[in-house]
Design a protein around this motif. Structure first.
Motif, PDB file in Angstrom:
ATOM      1  N   GLY A  66       0.820  -1.212   0.000  1.00 48.99           N
ATOM      2  CA  GLY A  66       0.000   0.000   0.000  1.00 48.99           C
ATOM      3  C   GLY A  66       0.850   1.256   0.000  1.00 48.99           C
ATOM      4  N   SER A  67       0.186   2.401  -0.043  1.00 47.66           N
ATOM      5  CA  SER A  67       0.877   3.690  -0.023  1.00 47.66           C
ATOM      6  C   SER A  67       1.605   3.904   1.293  1.00 47.66           C
ATOM      7  CB  SER A  67      -0.131   4.835  -0.202  1.00 47.66           C
ATOM      8  OG  SER A  67      -0.668   4.818  -1.504  1.00 47.66           O
ATOM      9  N   ILE A  68       2.777   4.546   1.209  1.00 48.78           N
ATOM     10  CA  ILE A  68       3.586   4.863   2.382  1.00 48.78           C
ATOM     11  C   ILE A  68       3.896   6.359   2.370  1.00 48.78           C
ATOM     12  CG2 ILE A  68       5.869   4.567   3.471  1.00 48.78           C
ATOM     13  CD1 ILE A  68       4.165   2.086   3.799  1.00 48.78           C
ATOM     14  N   PHE A  69       3.729   6.987   3.518  1.00 51.27           N
ATOM     15  CA  PHE A  69       4.105   8.379   3.726  1.00 51.27           C
ATOM     16  C   PHE A  69       5.105   8.370   4.880  1.00 51.27           C
ATOM     17  CE2 PHE A  69      -0.151   8.059   2.125  1.00 51.27           C
ATOM     18  CZ  PHE A  69      -0.255   9.055   1.165  1.00 51.27           C
ATOM     19  N   ALA A  70       6.291   8.906   4.660  1.00 49.16           N
ATOM     20  CA  ALA A  70       7.338   8.893   5.691  1.00 49.16           C
ATOM     21  C   ALA A  70       7.718  10.324   6.055  1.00 49.16           C
ATOM     22  CB  ALA A  70       8.562   8.138   5.187  1.00 49.16           C
ATOM     23  N   TYR A  71       7.926  10.565   7.350  1.00 48.30           N
ATOM     24  CA  TYR A  71       8.259  11.885   7.892  1.00 48.30           C
ATOM     25  C   TYR A  71       9.437  11.708   8.852  1.00 48.30           C
ATOM     26  CZ  TYR A  71       7.622  16.258  10.515  1.00 48.30           C
ATOM     27  OH  TYR A  71       7.809  17.469  11.111  1.00 48.30           O
ATOM     28  N   LEU A  81      13.951   5.123  -4.276  1.00 47.57           N
ATOM     29  CA  LEU A  81      13.015   4.229  -4.945  1.00 47.57           C
ATOM     30  C   LEU A  81      13.581   3.885  -6.309  1.00 47.57           C
ATOM     31  CD1 LEU A  81       9.595   5.946  -4.143  1.00 47.57           C
ATOM     32  CD2 LEU A  81      10.738   4.116  -2.890  1.00 47.57           C
ATOM     33  N   GLU A  82      13.270   2.690  -6.794  1.00 47.45           N
ATOM     34  CA  GLU A  82      13.749   2.265  -8.099  1.00 47.45           C
ATOM     35  C   GLU A  82      13.382   3.302  -9.156  1.00 47.45           C
ATOM     36  OE1 GLU A  82      13.986  -2.086  -9.788  1.00 47.45           O
ATOM     37  OE2 GLU A  82      11.941  -1.309  -9.998  1.00 47.45           O
ATOM     38  N   GLY A  83      14.336   3.641 -10.003  1.00 46.68           N
ATOM     39  CA  GLY A  83      14.090   4.621 -11.060  1.00 46.68           C
ATOM     40  C   GLY A  83      14.378   6.050 -10.655  1.00 46.68           C
ATOM     41  N   PRO A  98       4.618   5.052  -3.671  1.00 41.46           N
ATOM     42  CA  PRO A  98       3.385   4.453  -4.191  1.00 41.46           C
ATOM     43  C   PRO A  98       3.352   2.940  -3.952  1.00 41.46           C
ATOM     44  CG  PRO A  98       4.848   5.078  -6.002  1.00 41.46           C
ATOM     45  CD  PRO A  98       5.498   5.544  -4.723  1.00 41.46           C
ATOM     46  N   PRO A  99       2.176   2.345  -3.937  1.00 40.31           N
ATOM     47  CA  PRO A  99       2.060   0.897  -3.731  1.00 40.31           C
ATOM     48  C   PRO A  99       2.917   0.126  -4.735  1.00 40.31           C
ATOM     49  CG  PRO A  99      -0.113   1.908  -3.716  1.00 40.31           C
ATOM     50  CD  PRO A  99       0.864   2.971  -4.145  1.00 40.31           C
ATOM     51  N   GLY A 100       3.652  -0.863  -4.224  1.00 41.53           N
ATOM     52  CA  GLY A 100       4.445  -1.732  -5.069  1.00 41.53           C
ATOM     53  C   GLY A 100       5.798  -1.182  -5.499  1.00 41.53           C
ATOM     54  N   ALA A 101       6.098   0.077  -5.159  1.00 44.38           N
ATOM     55  CA  ALA A 101       7.399   0.652  -5.537  1.00 44.38           C
ATOM     56  C   ALA A 101       8.517  -0.118  -4.840  1.00 44.38           C
ATOM     57  CB  ALA A 101       7.456   2.127  -5.153  1.00 44.38           C
ATOM     58  N   HIS A 102       9.608  -0.322  -5.553  1.00 40.42           N
ATOM     59  CA  HIS A 102      10.759  -1.002  -4.968  1.00 40.42           C
ATOM     60  C   HIS A 102      11.614   0.028  -4.245  1.00 40.42           C
ATOM     61  CE1 HIS A 102      10.554  -4.661  -7.891  1.00 40.42           C
ATOM     62  NE2 HIS A 102       9.450  -4.460  -7.209  1.00 40.42           N
ATOM     63  N   HIS A 103      11.673  -0.117  -2.917  1.00 40.24           N
ATOM     64  CA  HIS A 103      12.434   0.795  -2.055  1.00 40.24           C
ATOM     65  C   HIS A 103      13.830   0.190  -1.921  1.00 40.24           C
ATOM     66  CE1 HIS A 103      12.176   3.518   1.758  1.00 40.24           C
ATOM     67  NE2 HIS A 103      13.181   3.824   0.971  1.00 40.24           N
ATOM     68  N   LEU A 104      14.747   0.668  -2.752  1.00 33.17           N
ATOM     69  CA  LEU A 104      16.075   0.070  -2.840  1.00 33.17           C
ATOM     70  C   LEU A 104      16.988   0.469  -1.697  1.00 33.17           C
ATOM     71  CD1 LEU A 104      16.667   0.550  -6.672  1.00 33.17           C
ATOM     72  CD2 LEU A 104      15.658  -1.414  -5.468  1.00 33.17           C
ATOM     73  N   VAL A 105      16.876   1.728  -1.247  1.00 37.95           N
ATOM     74  CA  VAL A 105      17.737   2.235  -0.171  1.00 37.95           C
ATOM     75  C   VAL A 105      16.874   2.915   0.878  1.00 37.95           C
ATOM     76  CG1 VAL A 105      19.599   3.840   0.438  1.00 37.95           C
ATOM     77  CG2 VAL A 105      19.681   2.603  -1.733  1.00 37.95           C
ATOM     78  N   SER A 106      17.069   2.536   2.114  1.00 38.58           N
ATOM     79  CA  SER A 106      16.481   3.217   3.270  1.00 38.58           C
ATOM     80  C   SER A 106      17.493   3.044   4.387  1.00 38.58           C
ATOM     81  CB  SER A 106      15.138   2.599   3.651  1.00 38.58           C
ATOM     82  OG  SER A 106      14.569   3.312   4.730  1.00 38.58           O
ATOM     83  N   PHE A 120       3.330   6.452   7.916  1.00 37.03           N
ATOM     84  CA  PHE A 120       1.877   6.370   7.779  1.00 37.03           C
ATOM     85  C   PHE A 120       1.654   5.448   6.588  1.00 37.03           C
ATOM     86  CE2 PHE A 120      -1.960   7.825   5.698  1.00 37.03           C
ATOM     87  CZ  PHE A 120      -2.804   8.259   6.693  1.00 37.03           C
ATOM     88  N   ALA A 121       1.066   4.279   6.816  1.00 38.51           N
ATOM     89  CA  ALA A 121       0.888   3.279   5.762  1.00 38.51           C
ATOM     90  C   ALA A 121      -0.580   2.956   5.558  1.00 38.51           C
ATOM     91  CB  ALA A 121       1.643   2.005   6.138  1.00 38.51           C
ATOM     92  N   VAL A 122      -0.947   2.700   4.315  1.00 39.06           N
ATOM     93  CA  VAL A 122      -2.276   2.211   3.993  1.00 39.06           C
ATOM     94  C   VAL A 122      -2.116   0.731   3.664  1.00 39.06           C
ATOM     95  CG1 VAL A 122      -4.262   2.401   2.450  1.00 39.06           C
ATOM     96  CG2 VAL A 122      -2.988   4.465   3.106  1.00 39.06           C
ATOM     97  N   ALA A 123      -2.877  -0.112   4.351  1.00 37.75           N
ATOM     98  CA  ALA A 123      -2.751  -1.559   4.152  1.00 37.75           C
ATOM     99  C   ALA A 123      -4.117  -2.227   4.212  1.00 37.75           C
ATOM    100  CB  ALA A 123      -1.845  -2.158   5.228  1.00 37.75           C
ATOM    101  N   GLY A 124      -4.233  -3.325   3.490  1.00 30.06           N
ATOM    102  CA  GLY A 124      -5.459  -4.110   3.536  1.00 30.06           C
ATOM    103  C   GLY A 124      -5.493  -4.961   4.786  1.00 30.06           C
ATOM    104  N   ASP A 125      -6.680  -5.407   5.160  1.00 26.40           N
ATOM    105  CA  ASP A 125      -6.815  -6.293   6.322  1.00 26.40           C
ATOM    106  C   ASP A 125      -5.922  -7.508   6.141  1.00 26.40           C
ATOM    107  OD1 ASP A 125      -8.706  -4.729   7.658  1.00 26.40           O
ATOM    108  OD2 ASP A 125     -10.399  -5.710   6.661  1.00 26.40           O
ATOM    109  N   GLY A 126      -5.057  -7.752   7.109  1.00 27.75           N
ATOM    110  CA  GLY A 126      -4.187  -8.919   7.081  1.00 27.75           C
ATOM    111  C   GLY A 126      -2.964  -8.793   6.187  1.00 27.75           C
ATOM    112  N   ASP A 127      -2.826  -7.690   5.447  1.00 27.05           N
ATOM    113  CA  ASP A 127      -1.642  -7.509   4.598  1.00 27.05           C
ATOM    114  C   ASP A 127      -0.448  -7.096   5.439  1.00 27.05           C
ATOM    115  OD1 ASP A 127      -3.086  -8.010   2.309  1.00 27.05           O
ATOM    116  OD2 ASP A 127      -3.240  -5.905   1.692  1.00 27.05           O
ATOM    117  N   PRO A 128       0.737  -7.623   5.112  1.00 23.70           N
ATOM    118  CA  PRO A 128       1.941  -7.105   5.782  1.00 23.70           C
ATOM    119  C   PRO A 128       2.211  -5.698   5.271  1.00 23.70           C
ATOM    120  CG  PRO A 128       2.536  -8.656   4.071  1.00 23.70           C
ATOM    121  CD  PRO A 128       1.041  -8.665   4.156  1.00 23.70           C
TER     122      PRO A 128
END
Length: 135
Positions: A66-71, A81-83, A98-106, A120-128
Motif C-alpha cells: 500500500g501507499s507509504i508516507f514517511a516523515y 526508490l527504483e528509477g 506508491p504501492p508496489g514501488a521497490h524501495h532500494l535504499v532506506s 503512515f501506511a495504507v494496508a489491507g486487512d491482514g496484509d503485511p
C-alpha cells in the motif's frame, strides 16, 4: 483507542515485522503507534509506526503493498526508490512511496547519530506492511 486495540495492533505489526526481519538481528526497530480502519475504503486500514535506525544502520531492499508516507522525526535518512536517485531527508522533511514501488535504499545517513521516521501506511486487512522484493 482502547488498550485491547493497541495490543492487537502491536502484535500484528510485530508479527508482520518478524516475518521480514526473522534473520536480521541488526534490523531497524519498528514501533506501532496506531491502526485505524478507513470507513470510506472497505477493507483498508491506516497504520502509523515509528522506524528507528541506529547510526549507520540500513533496511534491506523492500516494497509495500500500500501507499507509504514517511516523515523524518530526527537525524537524516537516505531513501531511494527504483528509477530515482537517492535523496537524504532531515527533520521535518517527508516523502511518498506508491504501492508496489521497490524501495532500494532506506538508511541512516549518519554513522554517529540515530535517526527516526514516522511512517503512515495504507494496508489491507491482514496484509503485511513491508515485503521483500520478489526476484
Amino acid at each position: 483507542m482502547n488498550l485491547r486495540k493497541i495490543m492487537m495492533l502491536t502484535a500484528a505489526l510485530a508479527l508482520s515485522a518478524s516475518r521480514v526481519f526473522a534473520h536480521d538481528a541488526a534490523a531497524e526497530v519498528i514501533t506501532p503507534v496506531m491502526k485505524q480502519a478507513i470507513p470510506e475504503i472497505a477493507g483498508k486500514n491506516v497504520l502509523m509506526a515509528t522506524v528507528s535506525y541506529k547510526p549507520g544502520q540500513a533496511s534491506e531492499a523492500h516494497m509495500h503493498p500500500g501507499s507509504i508516507f514517511a516523515y523524518v522525526l530526527e537525524g537524516h535518512v537516505t531513501s531511494q526508490l527504483e528509477g530515482s536517485s537517492p535523496k537524504t531527508y532531515g527533520p521535518g522533511e517527508s516523502w511518498y512511496e506508491p504501492p508496489g514501488a521497490h524501495h532500494l535504499v532506506s538508511k541512516n545517513a549518519s554513522a554517529t547519530k540515530p535517526a527516526k521516521l514516522l511512517v503512515f501506511a495504507v494496508a489491507g486487512d491482514g496484509d503485511p506492511v513491508k515485503l521483500p522484493i520478489p526476484h
